[in-house]
Each structure stands twice: as C-alpha cells, then as structure tokens.
Motif scaffolding. Structure first.
Motif, PDB file in Angstrom:
ATOM      1  N   ARG A  84       0.809  -1.217   0.000  1.00  0.00           N
ATOM      2  CA  ARG A  84       0.000   0.000   0.000  1.00  0.00           C
ATOM      3  C   ARG A  84       0.843   1.268   0.000  1.00  0.00           C
ATOM      4  O   ARG A  84       0.504   2.244  -0.676  1.00  0.00           O
ATOM      5  CB  ARG A  84      -0.959   0.009   1.195  1.00  0.00           C
ATOM      6  CG  ARG A  84      -1.943   1.161   1.156  1.00  0.00           C
ATOM      7  CD  ARG A  84      -2.934   1.123   2.278  1.00  0.00           C
ATOM      8  NE  ARG A  84      -2.332   1.407   3.568  1.00  0.00           N
ATOM      9  CZ  ARG A  84      -3.015   1.857   4.624  1.00  0.00           C
ATOM     10  NH1 ARG A  84      -4.319   2.049   4.527  1.00  0.00           N
ATOM     11  NH2 ARG A  84      -2.412   2.087   5.764  1.00  0.00           N
ATOM     12  N   LEU A  85       1.934   1.272   0.747  1.00  0.00           N
ATOM     13  CA  LEU A  85       2.767   2.474   0.824  1.00  0.00           C
ATOM     14  C   LEU A  85       3.285   2.853  -0.554  1.00  0.00           C
ATOM     15  O   LEU A  85       3.201   4.020  -0.965  1.00  0.00           O
ATOM     16  CB  LEU A  85       3.933   2.237   1.787  1.00  0.00           C
ATOM     17  CG  LEU A  85       4.941   3.383   1.927  1.00  0.00           C
ATOM     18  CD1 LEU A  85       4.279   4.629   2.489  1.00  0.00           C
ATOM     19  CD2 LEU A  85       6.123   2.955   2.799  1.00  0.00           C
ATOM     20  N   PHE A  86       3.805   1.891  -1.291  1.00  0.00           N
ATOM     21  CA  PHE A  86       4.350   2.182  -2.616  1.00  0.00           C
ATOM     22  C   PHE A  86       3.239   2.585  -3.589  1.00  0.00           C
ATOM     23  O   PHE A  86       3.389   3.547  -4.354  1.00  0.00           O
ATOM     24  CB  PHE A  86       5.081   0.957  -3.161  1.00  0.00           C
ATOM     25  CG  PHE A  86       6.283   0.544  -2.352  1.00  0.00           C
ATOM     26  CD1 PHE A  86       6.928   1.445  -1.518  1.00  0.00           C
ATOM     27  CD2 PHE A  86       6.779  -0.748  -2.438  1.00  0.00           C
ATOM     28  CE1 PHE A  86       8.040   1.070  -0.771  1.00  0.00           C
ATOM     29  CE2 PHE A  86       7.881  -1.134  -1.706  1.00  0.00           C
ATOM     30  CZ  PHE A  86       8.518  -0.237  -0.863  1.00  0.00           C
ATOM     31  N   GLU A  87       2.157   1.853  -3.565  1.00  0.00           N
ATOM     32  CA  GLU A  87       1.051   2.151  -4.475  1.00  0.00           C
ATOM     33  C   GLU A  87       0.451   3.524  -4.198  1.00  0.00           C
ATOM     34  O   GLU A  87       0.074   4.259  -5.123  1.00  0.00           O
ATOM     35  CB  GLU A  87      -0.011   1.060  -4.373  1.00  0.00           C
ATOM     36  CG  GLU A  87       0.466  -0.285  -4.900  1.00  0.00           C
ATOM     37  CD  GLU A  87      -0.453  -1.435  -4.565  1.00  0.00           C
ATOM     38  OE1 GLU A  87      -0.252  -2.529  -5.105  1.00  0.00           O
ATOM     39  OE2 GLU A  87      -1.379  -1.241  -3.730  1.00  0.00           O
TER      40      GLU A  87
ATOM     41  N   ILE B 150      10.253   9.203  -1.347  1.00  0.00           N
ATOM     42  CA  ILE B 150       9.317   9.759  -2.336  1.00  0.00           C
ATOM     43  C   ILE B 150      10.059  10.254  -3.570  1.00  0.00           C
ATOM     44  O   ILE B 150       9.624  10.024  -4.710  1.00  0.00           O
ATOM     45  CB  ILE B 150       8.470  10.871  -1.696  1.00  0.00           C
ATOM     46  CG1 ILE B 150       7.497  10.260  -0.680  1.00  0.00           C
ATOM     47  CG2 ILE B 150       7.705  11.651  -2.762  1.00  0.00           C
ATOM     48  CD1 ILE B 150       6.797  11.275   0.191  1.00  0.00           C
ATOM     49  N   THR B 151      11.188  10.945  -3.385  1.00  0.00           N
ATOM     50  CA  THR B 151      11.930  11.414  -4.560  1.00  0.00           C
ATOM     51  C   THR B 151      12.458  10.236  -5.370  1.00  0.00           C
ATOM     52  O   THR B 151      12.469  10.283  -6.605  1.00  0.00           O
ATOM     53  CB  THR B 151      13.086  12.347  -4.158  1.00  0.00           C
ATOM     54  OG1 THR B 151      13.909  11.706  -3.169  1.00  0.00           O
ATOM     55  CG2 THR B 151      12.553  13.651  -3.596  1.00  0.00           C
ATOM     56  N   HIS B 152      12.869   9.190  -4.710  1.00  0.00           N
ATOM     57  CA  HIS B 152      13.336   7.999  -5.439  1.00  0.00           C
ATOM     58  C   HIS B 152      12.206   7.384  -6.265  1.00  0.00           C
ATOM     59  O   HIS B 152      12.381   7.106  -7.461  1.00  0.00           O
ATOM     60  CB  HIS B 152      13.875   6.957  -4.452  1.00  0.00           C
ATOM     61  CG  HIS B 152      14.317   5.686  -5.109  1.00  0.00           C
ATOM     62  ND1 HIS B 152      15.568   5.530  -5.651  1.00  0.00           N
ATOM     63  CD2 HIS B 152      13.648   4.507  -5.334  1.00  0.00           C
ATOM     64  CE1 HIS B 152      15.678   4.324  -6.175  1.00  0.00           C
ATOM     65  NE2 HIS B 152      14.535   3.677  -5.995  1.00  0.00           N
ATOM     66  N   ILE B 153      11.058   7.201  -5.631  1.00  0.00           N
ATOM     67  CA  ILE B 153       9.929   6.597  -6.348  1.00  0.00           C
ATOM     68  C   ILE B 153       9.473   7.516  -7.479  1.00  0.00           C
ATOM     69  O   ILE B 153       9.164   7.056  -8.590  1.00  0.00           O
ATOM     70  CB  ILE B 153       8.776   6.294  -5.371  1.00  0.00           C
ATOM     71  CG1 ILE B 153       9.200   5.191  -4.395  1.00  0.00           C
ATOM     72  CG2 ILE B 153       7.514   5.885  -6.128  1.00  0.00           C
ATOM     73  CD1 ILE B 153       8.157   4.866  -3.340  1.00  0.00           C
ATOM     74  N   GLN B 154       9.445   8.822  -7.212  1.00  0.00           N
ATOM     75  CA  GLN B 154       9.022   9.766  -8.246  1.00  0.00           C
ATOM     76  C   GLN B 154       9.928   9.675  -9.468  1.00  0.00           C
ATOM     77  O   GLN B 154       9.458   9.651 -10.615  1.00  0.00           O
ATOM     78  CB  GLN B 154       9.029  11.183  -7.680  1.00  0.00           C
ATOM     79  CG  GLN B 154       8.602  12.244  -8.675  1.00  0.00           C
ATOM     80  CD  GLN B 154       8.351  13.578  -8.001  1.00  0.00           C
ATOM     81  OE1 GLN B 154       7.394  13.731  -7.252  1.00  0.00           O
ATOM     82  NE2 GLN B 154       9.223  14.541  -8.244  1.00  0.00           N
ATOM     83  N   ASN B 155      11.217   9.597  -9.245  1.00  0.00           N
ATOM     84  CA  ASN B 155      12.145   9.513 -10.373  1.00  0.00           C
ATOM     85  C   ASN B 155      12.005   8.185 -11.113  1.00  0.00           C
ATOM     86  O   ASN B 155      12.117   8.141 -12.342  1.00  0.00           O
ATOM     87  CB  ASN B 155      13.579   9.714  -9.889  1.00  0.00           C
ATOM     88  CG  ASN B 155      13.843  11.147  -9.458  1.00  0.00           C
ATOM     89  OD1 ASN B 155      13.120  12.064  -9.861  1.00  0.00           O
ATOM     90  ND2 ASN B 155      14.849  11.350  -8.628  1.00  0.00           N
TER      91      ASN B 155
END
Length: 419
Positions: free
Chosen positions: A247-250, A368-373
């Motif tokens: 859930r956190l990643f999604e 969050i910045t890692h996932i966003q990129n």
C-alpha cells in the motif's frame, strides 16, 4: 446538534472491542510506550456501548450524507471479545444502518487464536481479515512476543494458513508489518512471497521526538528510506502477475500521478476517523498514545455525545486536518502534497507539540523522490519535456526545505501553535 464545521466528519471507526491482548509486543503503543489507561478500561465492549456506537453512526451519516461507513474491529486482540460479540454487532449494524448506509467490516488480529470456526463466522458476516506479522521467524520473534517472552511466529503462521485455506473467506488476509530497519528487506519480501501473501502494509515504528525510532546498526541517518528503497526496486520490476500489493508504494505512485491516495500516512485529504474505547470513550487516533499517558483522553463518550461533538475537540480536529496543518519546514517541501507531513503522532515533541516535521522526514523525502524519479523514468522523454517535468533528487529537495518560508506559510502554520 448542528456541527460547527461541516467539513469535519468521520467515515470510519476503530473499535477497541477488547482492551487486553494475549501478546506483549515490545513496540506496542497500547501497552509498552508509556500509556497505562487501558488498565481502567472494561476488558470487552458492552452491548450498551455497541448500541451507542450504532445510534451515533446513523445520526452522523444522515447529517453528512455518508453512504458507506467502515468499522475496524481492533484491540488489544479483538478475538478476545468472543463469537457472540460479532454476531450481535453485525446483526445490529445491518438492521440499524441499511438501506441508507452500507456498513463495511474489517478486523485486525494477531491470528494466534484464529480457527476455522472464526473464519466461518467472518465469512458469513462479511468481515475482511487483516493479520499482523513482522517478516521472518527471527525478525518477528524479536518483538512480537507473548507475556512469557516467547515468540509468536509459529502461532501466527498457523492462523494465517487457516485463513488462507478457508473456503469461507472471499479474500486472503492482508498483512500488517512493522518495518524492522535491521532486517534484510529482500529476505522479508521473499518470505512474504513464500507465504503466498497477496498484500502487505509496511508501517514505520511508532516514534516521535521523545521516543526516537529504533536505530540502524550501521547508524545510517536515512536507514528507513534505504530499507524501503531496496524493497521498492525489487518490487517494481516484478511481473505484474507476481507483484504483491504494497500500500505504501502504491499510494505514493498514485499521488505522484495526481490521484488521491490519502490516508493517515500520505496525501492531503482529511483523516476522517475516530477511535471508540471499550467503555465508549471517543478518541482521536490511538497511536497518539505514544505522546503521553492519557494523551488521547477527552470527555466525549458514545453514551452521551455525538461524533460531531467529539470531532470539535482540539486533538480530534488537528488529527482530522493534520495533512493541511503543517509546520513551516513542511510547507516549503516539494513533496508535501504526497506525504502530507506524514503521520501526526510522528511529529510530536514535549517541547514543541506538533510544531515539527515527521521524525521520519528525511526518510520520507528520500523515499518519495526515489519513487518519483523511477516513475518518471517510465514516461516518454518527449512527454516530460513538453510538460516541463524535471527529476527531483533527494539532496536538492533537502536544500529546498531549508530555504526561507513565505509569509502565507507562516500564517497557515500559526494555527498549530495551540497544540
């Protein structure tokens, strides 16, 4: 009564149906982080309190035009309430609320008492089951112990297998797992895959500035982000038919793409939740107990008060609006609309109240910045150029939150000074 602020409402309740637990998890916010008020609570919720809950739920839903309402059975260990409690509660809820309001039921259990009989009951009553498990046997049994100090893994797995194989449950139970920063994230992920788990909700340990998060053995300042980033990179490149739900990643991905993934830990929407104690006491989110003994206690009770009244106290209102009432540092953050300042209990200090970013601020920013990129890497370069979208790196984001804050942020923030 007429609510003084119609934007403040509640669409879900966490019901502390049993105030005791057969486990004694070392990190538990109910029993082992400084709050002792459970000792004064009835062990099990009474019929009178159940009636008060349902009466006040119906009034609240009618007043705010709420068509679905979530009840989460919680504790302590909610199975200690017994079979009859759930038979009565669900029967009354259906009779009182339908057809105008659809009740939805979930239960969060440690699964050590789970049997086929329980699964038959939950299937018949349409109660979705969530199970708490912290990974491998070694990692789980470091913290999730019973009152004699013995690990709980074997009993949890027995209950999990019963639930997974039960013909009565329409869906397999989801897992709630507290992140252990000193465990191996890939081994943890693979272990859940081996257990044929479909969904895992990883939680940060309940911590604040007075009770800091458990440190990493390597003293890494962003150890929680790095743990989750390793897990995310493993999870992201799984084939779609083999990727479990996390859930956190999604939620972060959905927010990055402009969707509404709001919950207690993410987003910008209101936290429309209240907690009901076994004696009927109406409180804000239960994790706020980590802020001090009796911290969540207010005078409201379902036997004497409506939810709108309970929502007007200082703590409940702040929790409801916690993704909007942010400190100055959060207001300057480029990812504030994604993390929403994080969980309110994680912002607290005795010296400053909630006038702080999350104790996990840098971890959230880095994750969050890692996932966003990673998400942006999946999009065509032409689209990014035409939309003027740039990659945002962690170190650059850190510098941004150290810049001077605008006047409007100061004005918005000042409302927190009373908390």
């Amino acid at each position: 009564m007429e609510p003084t602020d119609t934007t403040i409402k509640c669409n879900s309740l966490v019901l502390k149906v049993a105030s005791r637990c057969n486990l004694n998890c070392t990190y538990c916010y109910m029993y082992n982080m400084g709050d002792s008020t459970y000792k004064n609570q009835p062990k099990v919720m009474s019929d009178a309190v159940v009636d008060g809950i349902l009466q006040k739920t119906l009034l609240h839903c009618r007043r705010h035009n709420i068509e679905e309402f979530l009840f989460v059975f919680h504790g302590g260990e909610p199975l200690l309430a017994g079979f009859e409690f759930y038979e009565k509660f669900v029967s009354k809820a259906v009779n009182w609320l339908l057809p105008g309001v659809k009740p939805i039921f979930r239960i969060q259990t440690n699964a050590t008492l789970l049997t086929e009989e329980w699964c038959e009951l939950f299937g018949r009553l349409n109660i979705h089951v969530g199970i708490s498990l912290d990974g491998t046997p070694e990692d789980n049994d470091l913290f999730r112990i019973d009152h004699s100090g013995k690990g709980s893994y074997a009993k949890i797995i027995r209950g999990l297998k019963i639930a997974q194989q039960s013909p009565f449950l329409e869906s397999k139970p989801g897992i709630l797992s507290v992140l252990n920063v000193n465990a191996d994230p890939i081994k943890t992920y693979e272990h859940f895959k081996d257990l044929q788990v479909n969904s895992v909700d990883f939680l940060f340990p309940d911590s604040n500035y007075d009770q800091l998060p458990p440190p990493a053995h390597n003293n890494n300042e962003t150890a929680y982000a790095d743990w989750l980033i390793q897990l995310f990179d493993r999870w992201l490149y799984e084939p779609d038919n083999k990727r479990m739900s996390i859930r956190l990643f999604e939620g972060i991905i959905m927010a990055i793409l402009g969707g509404d993934a709001s919950d207690e830990f993410l987003g910008f929407a209101n936290n429309e939740l209240l907690v009901i104690e076994t004696n009927g006491g109406i409180e804000s989110v239960d994790v706020l107990r980590i802020c001090g003994d009796g911290f969540t206690k207010r005078d409201a009770n379902v036997l004497t008060h409506e939810f709108d009244e309970a929502l007007q106290n200082d703590l409940s209102m702040l929790y409801n609006l916690s993704h909007k009432k942010l400190c100055k540092q959060c207001m300057a953050c480029p990812v504030k609309d994604i993390c929403g300042g994080g969980s309110l209990p994680h912002r607290y200090s005795r010296n400053n109240g909630f006038n702080n970013p999350s104790v996990y601020c840098e971890d959230l920013l880095k994750l969050i910045t890692h996932i966003q990129n990673k998400v942006l890497e999946q999009l065509p370069g032409e689209l990014l150029n035409s939309c003027g979208i740039d990659f945002l790196h962690f170190e650059d984001a850190k510098k941004m939150i150290q810049q001077p804050i605008s006047d409007f942020a100061e004005q918005d923030f000042c409302e927190l000074e009373n908390f």
